[in-house]
Design a protein around this motif. Sequence first.
Motif, mmCIF file in Angstrom:
data_model
loop_
_atom_site.group_PDB
_atom_site.id
_atom_site.type_symbol
_atom_site.label_atom_id
_atom_site.label_comp_id
_atom_site.label_asym_id
_atom_site.label_seq_id
_atom_site.Cartn_x
_atom_site.Cartn_y
_atom_site.Cartn_z
ATOM 1 N N VAL A 1 60.918 -1.600 -19.626
ATOM 2 C CA VAL A 1 60.619 -1.844 -21.032
ATOM 3 C C VAL A 1 61.486 -2.912 -21.381
ATOM 4 O O VAL A 1 62.686 -3.111 -21.204
ATOM 5 C CB VAL A 1 61.037 -0.586 -22.023
ATOM 6 N N PHE A 2 60.707 -3.871 -22.213
ATOM 7 C CA PHE A 2 61.487 -5.225 -22.757
ATOM 8 C C PHE A 2 61.560 -4.925 -24.348
ATOM 9 O O PHE A 2 60.073 -4.972 -24.897
ATOM 10 C CB PHE A 2 60.995 -6.459 -22.260
ATOM 11 N N GLU A 3 62.322 -4.944 -25.048
ATOM 12 C CA GLU A 3 62.402 -4.891 -26.652
ATOM 13 C C GLU A 3 62.964 -6.098 -27.002
ATOM 14 O O GLU A 3 63.641 -6.898 -26.591
ATOM 15 C CB GLU A 3 63.311 -3.927 -26.924
ATOM 16 N N SER A 4 62.041 -6.527 -28.241
ATOM 17 C CA SER A 4 62.396 -7.757 -29.020
ATOM 18 C C SER A 4 62.192 -7.403 -30.710
ATOM 19 O O SER A 4 61.507 -6.569 -30.783
ATOM 20 C CB SER A 4 61.507 -8.856 -28.758
ATOM 21 N N PRO A 5 62.928 -8.126 -31.386
ATOM 22 C CA PRO A 5 62.676 -7.739 -32.944
ATOM 23 C C PRO A 5 61.318 -8.152 -33.311
ATOM 24 O O PRO A 5 60.743 -9.123 -32.754
ATOM 25 C CB PRO A 5 63.848 -8.705 -33.406
ATOM 26 N N TRP B 1 60.328 -3.225 -33.955
ATOM 27 C CA TRP B 1 60.699 -3.705 -32.641
ATOM 28 C C TRP B 1 59.511 -3.740 -31.790
ATOM 29 O O TRP B 1 58.323 -2.986 -31.821
ATOM 30 C CB TRP B 1 61.572 -2.787 -31.768
ATOM 31 N N MET B 2 59.074 -4.908 -31.216
ATOM 32 C CA MET B 2 57.955 -5.191 -30.526
ATOM 33 C C MET B 2 58.572 -4.837 -28.965
ATOM 34 O O MET B 2 59.461 -5.354 -28.420
ATOM 35 C CB MET B 2 57.348 -6.390 -30.560
ATOM 36 N N GLY B 3 57.696 -3.975 -28.247
ATOM 37 C CA GLY B 3 58.064 -3.728 -26.786
ATOM 38 C C GLY B 3 57.132 -4.057 -25.713
ATOM 39 O O GLY B 3 55.752 -3.949 -26.131
ATOM 40 N N SER B 4 57.339 -4.570 -24.552
ATOM 41 C CA SER B 4 56.458 -5.106 -23.435
ATOM 42 C C SER B 4 56.772 -3.973 -22.326
ATOM 43 O O SER B 4 57.965 -3.771 -21.943
ATOM 44 C CB SER B 4 56.604 -6.423 -23.346
ATOM 45 N N ILE B 5 55.791 -3.280 -21.830
ATOM 46 C CA ILE B 5 56.180 -2.271 -20.794
ATOM 47 C C ILE B 5 55.371 -2.686 -19.570
ATOM 48 O O ILE B 5 54.121 -3.012 -19.771
ATOM 49 C CB ILE B 5 55.836 -1.007 -21.315
ATOM 50 N N ILE B 6 56.121 -2.632 -18.425
ATOM 51 C CA ILE B 6 55.219 -2.856 -16.990
ATOM 52 C C ILE B 6 55.464 -1.639 -16.495
ATOM 53 O O ILE B 6 56.537 -1.102 -16.102
ATOM 54 C CB ILE B 6 56.296 -4.234 -16.547
ATOM 55 N N ASP B 7 54.379 -1.294 -15.748
ATOM 56 C CA ASP B 7 54.319 -0.221 -14.820
ATOM 57 C C ASP B 7 54.936 -0.540 -13.461
ATOM 58 O O ASP B 7 54.201 -1.471 -12.811
ATOM 59 C CB ASP B 7 52.696 0.324 -14.751
ATOM 60 N N ILE B 8 55.916 0.055 -12.993
ATOM 61 C CA ILE B 8 56.676 -0.271 -11.915
ATOM 62 C C ILE B 8 56.542 0.925 -10.914
ATOM 63 O O ILE B 8 57.462 1.108 -9.774
ATOM 64 C CB ILE B 8 57.950 -0.760 -11.819
ATOM 65 N N THR B 9 55.697 1.920 -11.039
ATOM 66 C CA THR B 9 55.720 3.108 -10.490
ATOM 67 C C THR B 9 55.338 2.843 -8.855
ATOM 68 O O THR B 9 56.040 3.216 -7.975
ATOM 69 C CB THR B 9 54.464 4.098 -10.734
ATOM 70 N N ARG C 1 68.555 -7.464 -22.804
ATOM 71 C CA ARG C 1 67.567 -8.390 -22.858
ATOM 72 C C ARG C 1 67.069 -8.619 -21.544
ATOM 73 O O ARG C 1 65.557 -8.860 -21.564
ATOM 74 C CB ARG C 1 68.342 -9.687 -23.126
ATOM 75 N N GLU C 2 67.676 -8.229 -20.452
ATOM 76 C CA GLU C 2 66.813 -8.028 -19.288
ATOM 77 C C GLU C 2 66.058 -6.798 -19.082
ATOM 78 O O GLU C 2 65.353 -6.745 -17.870
ATOM 79 C CB GLU C 2 67.730 -8.176 -17.961
ATOM 80 N N GLY C 3 65.859 -5.962 -20.011
ATOM 81 C CA GLY C 3 65.084 -4.920 -19.771
ATOM 82 C C GLY C 3 65.750 -3.550 -19.295
ATOM 83 O O GLY C 3 67.007 -3.771 -18.681
ATOM 84 N N PHE C 4 65.254 -2.696 -19.484
ATOM 85 C CA PHE C 4 65.634 -1.280 -18.799
ATOM 86 C C PHE C 4 64.477 -0.619 -18.338
ATOM 87 O O PHE C 4 63.352 -0.267 -18.673
ATOM 88 C CB PHE C 4 66.492 -0.428 -19.961
ATOM 89 N N GLU C 5 64.905 0.537 -17.222
ATOM 90 C CA GLU C 5 64.023 1.152 -16.677
ATOM 91 C C GLU C 5 63.847 2.518 -17.289
ATOM 92 O O GLU C 5 65.086 3.140 -17.720
ATOM 93 C CB GLU C 5 64.186 1.130 -15.135
#
Length: 669
Positions: free
Chosen positions: A379-383, A394-402, A360-364
């Motif tokens: 990446v954060f995934e939700s149904p 699944w719906m994913g929200s992606i944040i660029d942390i480069t 739930r806290e996301g993964f890198e």
Amino acid sequence: MPSQQAPAAASPSDISKRSLMRAWLWALPLLLSLGFVLGVLVWARNNEAEERALQRQTMISDALSTEAQLRAKLDDELGHLRELAARLQGHKPSAESLAAQPELNAGLRRLWLSVTWLDLRNRVQAQLPAAAEGQRPIEEDGLSLHLTAPVGKDGAEGMLVVRYSPALLLKRGVPWWLSHKYDIQMVDSADQVIASSTEGSVRLAQGPRPSYRVSFPGPLRASPLSETTLSDAALELTLRDPPSISTRPLALVLTAGFLPLIAGASWLLRRQVRQITRTEAAWRTEAAWRRAMEDSALVGLRARDADGRLLYVNRTFCDMVGFSAESLLGLRPPMPYWPPDALEELTARNRLNLAGHAPREGFEARWRHADGRTLEVKVFESPLVDAAGKQIGWMGSIIDITNAKRLEEGERRQVEAMSHNARLTMLGEVASTLAHELNQPLTAIASYNAGITNSLAKLGIDDAAVLGALQRLGQQAAQAGRIVQRIRQFLTRREPQREACDLQQVITDAVALLGRELRRTQVQVELQLAESLPPLFADAVLIEQVVINLVRNAADALQAKAQDRRIIVCCGRSDVSSSAPQTEYLRVDVSDNGPGLAGRDAQTLFAPFYSTKREGMGMGLAICRSIIEAHQGLLEAGESSSGGARFSFSLPLHEQARDALNSGESNHD
């Protein structure tokens, strides 16, 4: 899901055309149904024509087969008649001579009605069975045909005439299945029936039934006293029960039943299309609002089904990975933005996410942009659920942390560099202190060795073994002192003490110093040294320490092998490219047949404090690289041809070495 790209603005004329097309879209099923009905009717009529053509071809084939079988039957009977004529040759024409022949009785049982023996004037000499008194010899009710065969050479003894019934020929010569399927008749040129397989003639009653006639010429004679033949006779087959083929009932059923149903369905579809059009207009308005909000988001969005197939991506996601929405939608893992070296890790992570185990806290994760650069994302995934509340993906929200990762890595490297510098400073101080402390015992050892040597000389002891050992002890102590002094000077940032030296001799001395240790570990060292190498202007003591360290490392790596432990040390000229292409180099390669580098690169191996040994400090290769670079050389690592590791260093040849060599030769002269 809406696509990533917003639709282009359409002109009013285009919108009106599309609206008109949708308004009349309901009529398409009706038109298709009418086309289907016409197609079925055309197909049925063509099928009827094909059936009739196939029926005709079958009848032709059966007629030709029947004609061939009847002709074979007549040829067989003619052969029997000729055999009977051959048996009667030389006999006196009489009924007794005919009756004595077994061929006669066999022929009468098969097909023959009678056999007549005529003389050269066609007068009856004998006939079996005999004709009734007062009746013509060969006359009988019904039409009969005849076969003839001469008796004697060229008919010198008369002629045999066999009378047979063509109707009997048809009954016995035609297979039963053809007789059951067809009415078979034999007709002449006047279209008169000669014989029939059925009772009476069927020509008047056959009506429109299909038939086929095939010519049947041959040895058919209508009169026994003449040579007139029925050369224009024919065999006619008439189909008894032709199948009825008609498309009228099918046309009536399709027209009276199918078309009204289609018309009603089209009316219902028209009403449904209008409702859908109104709903679509409302949906487009809502989708435009939602697409505008999604594309303005600074977070990458993606939607996937239960199998991981991409259903939707927003503009931020496409900009993040460098691929267009058209090239991404519909793809299944592995994705094009996954790095090739991380496919297994990302595939395993993807399986866990699709199974519902995404944290739930996301993964890198580490992705790759289309231009090849690496991305660090979170990446954060939700149904993802549909209108019925059922999860479809699944719906994913992606944040660029480069950038954040890059800053974090820079800080970490800075801290590590400071720690390394501190440890190197401390190591230099320890080494300097250690060198100072070791110098005193080494000096004492050298003094004691000289004192013992002088005492033995005064006592007159000239034992060669003892004196040789003492001499070597003194040399080793002096060598140890020089090594300590050079290491101390090197660690205190002093330049190496370069002088002209023989690289081959340096390598030989280094391997000799390790001789006892190599023999103990059963490691074989092979020297492949090129001849006539120019002198090297370098610090021989430091270069010797580099060779010793590389050979010792290779010997340590070979301890995992049970046998065949080999090290090859090569020395020769090199064509190493550098900023000074005119400079010549001498190259030394230390190769082994051990386990190799195990995927580690030279940058990792030469880093300070990195060691593959359990008790190693990780400074040996780092010091070796520093020594070689202090000589403007290059230290490399790679795989050897035998599968093990190969460490190489190249040292430049300087003009000072040639000058020193020439000066030494002049002084010697």
